[in-house]
Design a protein around this motif. Structure first.
Motif, PDB file in Angstrom:
ATOM      1  N   VAL A  29       0.829  -1.105  -0.013  1.00 54.28           N
ATOM      2  CA  VAL A  29       0.108   0.071   0.192  1.00 54.28           C
ATOM      3  C   VAL A  29       0.801   1.321  -0.013  1.00 54.28           C
ATOM      4  CG1 VAL A  29      -2.065  -1.056   0.902  1.00 54.28           C
ATOM      5  CG2 VAL A  29      -0.434  -0.041   2.650  1.00 54.28           C
ATOM      6  N   GLY A  30       2.310   1.211  -0.255  1.00 54.72           N
ATOM      7  CA  GLY A  30       3.152   2.224  -0.188  1.00 54.72           C
ATOM      8  C   GLY A  30       3.617   2.746   0.872  1.00 54.72           C
ATOM      9  N   SER A  31       3.379   2.365   1.966  1.00 56.11           N
ATOM     10  CA  SER A  31       3.967   2.625   3.296  1.00 56.11           C
ATOM     11  C   SER A  31       5.125   1.814   3.638  1.00 56.11           C
ATOM     12  CB  SER A  31       2.844   2.371   4.683  1.00 56.11           C
ATOM     13  OG  SER A  31       1.745   3.189   4.429  1.00 56.11           O
ATOM     14  N   LEU A  32       5.887   2.393   4.525  1.00 55.32           N
ATOM     15  CA  LEU A  32       7.252   1.901   4.790  1.00 55.32           C
ATOM     16  C   LEU A  32       6.945   0.503   5.488  1.00 55.32           C
ATOM     17  CD1 LEU A  32      10.273   2.375   4.881  1.00 55.32           C
ATOM     18  CD2 LEU A  32       9.996   3.198   7.146  1.00 55.32           C
ATOM     19  N   CYS A  64      17.341  10.066  -6.633  1.00 56.57           N
ATOM     20  CA  CYS A  64      17.441  10.099  -8.160  1.00 56.57           C
ATOM     21  C   CYS A  64      16.979   8.712  -8.574  1.00 56.57           C
ATOM     22  CB  CYS A  64      18.792  10.356  -8.144  1.00 56.57           C
ATOM     23  SG  CYS A  64      19.389  11.949  -7.856  1.00 56.57           S
ATOM     24  N   ASP A  65      15.938   8.351  -8.067  1.00 57.51           N
ATOM     25  CA  ASP A  65      15.398   6.704  -8.562  1.00 57.51           C
ATOM     26  C   ASP A  65      14.071   7.098  -9.290  1.00 57.51           C
ATOM     27  OD1 ASP A  65      16.887   4.670  -7.477  1.00 57.51           O
ATOM     28  OD2 ASP A  65      16.719   5.855  -5.581  1.00 57.51           O
ATOM     29  N   ASN A  66      13.640   6.103 -10.309  1.00 58.46           N
ATOM     30  CA  ASN A  66      12.584   6.384 -11.051  1.00 58.46           C
ATOM     31  C   ASN A  66      11.351   6.025 -10.560  1.00 58.46           C
ATOM     32  OD1 ASN A  66      13.703   6.996 -13.634  1.00 58.46           O
ATOM     33  ND2 ASN A  66      14.417   4.727 -13.873  1.00 58.46           N
ATOM     34  N   LEU A  67      11.061   7.000  -9.435  1.00 60.81           N
ATOM     35  CA  LEU A  67       9.629   6.758  -8.653  1.00 60.81           C
ATOM     36  C   LEU A  67       8.878   8.218  -9.078  1.00 60.81           C
ATOM     37  CD1 LEU A  67      10.887   5.868  -5.049  1.00 60.81           C
ATOM     38  CD2 LEU A  67       9.873   4.341  -6.771  1.00 60.81           C
ATOM     39  N   ALA A  68       7.620   7.963  -9.278  1.00 57.62           N
ATOM     40  CA  ALA A  68       6.776   9.155  -9.550  1.00 57.62           C
ATOM     41  C   ALA A  68       6.513  10.022  -8.026  1.00 57.62           C
ATOM     42  CB  ALA A  68       5.296   8.678  -9.715  1.00 57.62           C
ATOM     43  N   GLU A  69       6.775  11.083  -8.017  1.00 61.09           N
ATOM     44  CA  GLU A  69       6.956  11.984  -6.961  1.00 61.09           C
ATOM     45  C   GLU A  69       7.878  11.617  -6.047  1.00 61.09           C
ATOM     46  OE1 GLU A  69       2.862  11.732  -5.711  1.00 61.09           O
ATOM     47  OE2 GLU A  69       2.244  13.358  -7.064  1.00 61.09           O
ATOM     48  N   ASN A  70       9.050  11.061  -6.387  1.00 61.34           N
ATOM     49  CA  ASN A  70      10.238  10.703  -5.590  1.00 61.34           C
ATOM     50  C   ASN A  70      10.468  11.463  -4.314  1.00 61.34           C
ATOM     51  OD1 ASN A  70      11.617  12.467  -6.834  1.00 61.34           O
ATOM     52  ND2 ASN A  70      12.927  10.993  -8.145  1.00 61.34           N
ATOM     53  N   ALA A  73       8.522  13.438  -2.548  1.00 61.72           N
ATOM     54  CA  ALA A  73       7.315  13.510  -1.676  1.00 61.72           C
ATOM     55  C   ALA A  73       7.346  12.132  -0.846  1.00 61.72           C
ATOM     56  CB  ALA A  73       6.200  13.809  -2.113  1.00 61.72           C
ATOM     57  N   ILE A  74       7.844  11.090  -1.747  1.00 64.27           N
ATOM     58  CA  ILE A  74       7.788   9.643  -1.214  1.00 64.27           C
ATOM     59  C   ILE A  74       8.860   9.318  -0.231  1.00 64.27           C
ATOM     60  CG2 ILE A  74       8.283   7.320  -1.845  1.00 64.27           C
ATOM     61  CD1 ILE A  74       6.718   7.492  -4.428  1.00 64.27           C
ATOM     62  N   LEU A  75      10.034  10.005  -0.463  1.00 66.89           N
ATOM     63  CA  LEU A  75      11.091   9.852   0.335  1.00 66.89           C
ATOM     64  C   LEU A  75      10.922  10.468   1.649  1.00 66.89           C
ATOM     65  CD1 LEU A  75      14.230   9.001   1.019  1.00 66.89           C
ATOM     66  CD2 LEU A  75      14.753  11.135  -0.063  1.00 66.89           C
ATOM     67  N   GLU A  76      10.256  11.822   1.639  1.00 59.52           N
ATOM     68  CA  GLU A  76      10.076  12.519   2.725  1.00 59.52           C
ATOM     69  C   GLU A  76       9.159  11.935   3.677  1.00 59.52           C
ATOM     70  OE1 GLU A  76       8.625  17.116   3.961  1.00 59.52           O
ATOM     71  OE2 GLU A  76       9.075  16.517   2.064  1.00 59.52           O
ATOM     72  N   ARG A  77       7.958  11.233   2.895  1.00 58.95           N
ATOM     73  CA  ARG A  77       6.909  10.506   3.723  1.00 58.95           C
ATOM     74  C   ARG A  77       7.487   9.387   4.260  1.00 58.95           C
ATOM     75  NH1 ARG A  77       3.970   6.641   1.713  1.00 58.95           N
ATOM     76  NH2 ARG A  77       4.196   7.030  -0.291  1.00 58.95           N
ATOM     77  N   CYS A  82      13.257  17.362   0.673  1.00 58.55           N
ATOM     78  CA  CYS A  82      13.370  16.101  -0.283  1.00 58.55           C
ATOM     79  C   CYS A  82      12.824  16.804  -1.712  1.00 58.55           C
ATOM     80  CB  CYS A  82      12.432  15.128   0.329  1.00 58.55           C
ATOM     81  SG  CYS A  82      13.033  14.640   2.143  1.00 58.55           S
ATOM     82  N   PRO A  83      13.717  17.187  -2.344  1.00 60.84           N
ATOM     83  CA  PRO A  83      12.990  17.850  -3.774  1.00 60.84           C
ATOM     84  C   PRO A  83      12.941  16.760  -4.664  1.00 60.84           C
ATOM     85  CG  PRO A  83      15.370  18.777  -3.102  1.00 60.84           C
ATOM     86  CD  PRO A  83      15.187  17.795  -2.291  1.00 60.84           C
ATOM     87  N   ALA A  84      11.866  16.961  -5.683  1.00 58.86           N
ATOM     88  CA  ALA A  84      11.544  15.917  -6.530  1.00 58.86           C
ATOM     89  C   ALA A  84      12.812  15.877  -7.567  1.00 58.86           C
ATOM     90  CB  ALA A  84      10.286  16.202  -7.061  1.00 58.86           C
ATOM     91  N   THR A  85      13.033  14.775  -8.473  1.00 62.12           N
ATOM     92  CA  THR A  85      13.872  14.831  -9.395  1.00 62.12           C
ATOM     93  C   THR A  85      13.478  13.907 -10.688  1.00 62.12           C
ATOM     94  OG1 THR A  85      15.157  12.856  -8.759  1.00 62.12           O
ATOM     95  CG2 THR A  85      15.781  15.144  -7.919  1.00 62.12           C
ATOM     96  N   MET A  86      13.849  14.175 -11.774  1.00 62.44           N
ATOM     97  CA  MET A  86      13.860  13.303 -13.149  1.00 62.44           C
ATOM     98  C   MET A  86      14.998  13.202 -13.509  1.00 62.44           C
ATOM     99  SD  MET A  86      13.694  12.526 -16.528  1.00 62.44           S
ATOM    100  CE  MET A  86      12.945  14.097 -17.458  1.00 62.44           C
ATOM    101  N   ILE A  87      15.305  11.911 -13.580  1.00 59.95           N
ATOM    102  CA  ILE A  87      16.717  11.454 -14.140  1.00 59.95           C
ATOM    103  C   ILE A  87      16.542  10.686 -15.295  1.00 59.95           C
ATOM    104  CG2 ILE A  87      17.854  11.672 -12.141  1.00 59.95           C
ATOM    105  CD1 ILE A  87      16.661   8.163 -13.136  1.00 59.95           C
TER     106      ILE A  87
END
Length: 453
Positions: free
Chosen positions: A138-141, A175-181, A183-187, A210-215
């Motif tokens: 469900v996307g939680s840790l 710097c990983d291929n995650l949508a809204e990476n 925000a996900i890292l911060e959460r 935790c800025p978002a990035t696209m690589i």
């Protein structure tokens, strides 16, 4: 054969580019978790270029969480390595000097924590792959996965030391291929802190970002043939009689000439001037990130599973197959592109043209089986979001549907062992009477807004 090192740097051929700055006088400003080939060809490459342009004190300490392999490759070379760009025009080699050293977290945990806690450290960056974020369905840790050898532990202990010493926070840069990476890292970081260091949550919120990035850069796994070609480029011909003239680089990476890095302008403290060397610093990353995930990554996964089923080994072979090229074009232009809200000036038709040309680069032996890894972590954002969006608007996605069929074929073991954190569960679901429902239906293995119809 001599080994690439600071001592052999001056003897390299004149056409090999090399660092223009005094590496020894630069402080470490970045700690990077997951120092694999992609990081070396991308973020470390940009940082090296920024220091070539005059920036100071942005050397990188790399961290391998478990394996000592990269440390054994890079530390004997003083952190130096080659980025070899391959195209129809041949190889262009550049020595990158931005990495100071590589720590192995499982062997020297205190050194990793000290690196994060060092006063000069201002950025902690990550390329740990999608599964490295230790998320549950469900996307939680998943706290069982996020044990003491995950990056969460080391970052938390480093931040705790910074807070106790009265030091400023850091920018945590996924710097990983995650949508809204970002925000996900911060959460996920907040969830880990709340469980293990609850008194640190407020400090984290006030002092870290935790800025978002696209690589984007295609970086195949380095082969022995690649290392031999780089050795020849660094010192002499590949002929055995001339091996004493060559220069071995155990940490080299081979990549394409193209590179893109889009970064949200939300840093906790100073940063390298990456925008001066080609990166884009923007207020909103989402349009670029969505296009990359749904078009490039979506087509890559399609070519991987359909290409393996058709008997191909490399991306350039798959895209040369007329049937597979047609599927990739269909996915990018007709299925993914209509779901993307573009930024001003963002041309998705031109982007699709460029992607087809990049996939067709015969100088990059990008293995389909490498792209096929960890499908459970990739498919929801690469395919299922596109499916859900189109079906909501009454449109079908035959290319993605074909890709899902090929993925199930892959999960059934037809291409060899499945490399995925959920491999056993996926295999059972793929061999069930109704694989689509077992994988994507109510209560299925993969949670998303799309359900089989």
């Amino acid at each position: 054969m001599k080994r690439l090192s600071p001592d052999t740097l001056a003897a390299l051929p004149a056409e090999v580019a090399r660092p223009l700055y005094d590496r020894e006088s630069q402080e470490v400003g970045i700690v990077h978790f997951g120092i694999g080939a992609f990081h070396r060809a991308h973020q470390a490459w940009y940082t090296d270029a920024a220091m070539n342009a005059g920036d100071r004190d942005w050397m990188i300490t790399g961290v391998s969480l478990r394996s000592a392999g990269v440390a054994r490759q890079m530390n004997p070379q003083g952190g130096l390595y080659t980025v070899a760009e391959q195209s129809d025009d041949g190889m262009r080699a550049r020595i990158v000097g931005s990495v100071r050293n590589v720590l192995v977290a499982s062997e020297e945990p205190d050194a990793v924590i000290a690196a994060v806690a060092a006063p000069a450290t201002r950025i902690v960056s990550l390329t740990v792959t999608e599964k490295g974020y230790c998320r549950n369905p469900v996307g939680s840790l998943d706290f069982d996965l996020a044990h003491s050898l995950s990056f969460y532990y080391f970052v938390t202990q480093g931040l705790l030391a910074r807070a106790k010493a009265g030091l400023p926070g850091v920018t945590l840069l996924s710097c990983d291929n995650l949508a809204e990476n970002g925000a996900i890292l911060e959460r996920l970081m907040r969830q880990y802190l709340a469980r293990h260091e609850p008194d640190l949550v407020d400090w984290f919120d006030r002092n870290c970002t935790c800025p978002a990035t696209m690589i984007d850069r295609i970086v195949p796994a380095t082969t022995d043939e690649d290392r031999a070609a780089v050795a020849a480029a660094l010192g002499g011909p590949e002929d055995e009689a001339c091996q004493d003239e060559a220069c071995q680089d155990e940490a080299c990476v081979v990549t394409e000439p193209f590179s893109q890095w889009v970064i949200e302008d939300r840093f906790a403290s100073p940063r390298p001037r990456w925008e001066a060397v080609g990166a884009q610093i923007v207020s909103e990353v989402a349009p670029y990130e969505t296009a990359k995930l749904r078009m490039l990554n979506g087509a890559h996964s399609l070519l991987a599973y359909c290409g393996l089923r058709a008997g191909h080994e490399y991306v350039h072979e798959a895209i040369a197959d007329p049937a597979l090229r047609s599927l990739a074009e269909q996915l990018m232009r007709n299925e993914a592109a209509p779901t993307i809200a573009t930024a001003p000036g963002q041309d998705l038709a031109a982007y699709a043209d460029a992607l087809i040309a990049r996939f067709a680069n015969p100088s990059l032996n990008h293995r389909l089986i490498q792209i096929a890894m960890d499908g459970s972590q990739k498919i929801p954002q690469r395919w299922l979001e596109t499916l859900a969006h189109n079906e909501k608007h009454g449109r079908t996605c035959p290319a993605i549907r074909e890709g899902l069929t090929a993925w199930i074929h892959h999960l059934q073991g037809h291409n060899g062992p499945v490399d995925d954190p959920l491999a056993d569960k996926l295999s059972r679901a793929a061999k069930s009477a109704d694989p689509m429902t077992a994988l994507f239906g109510e209560g299925g293995l993969l949670t998303s807004s799309w359900r089989p119809q």
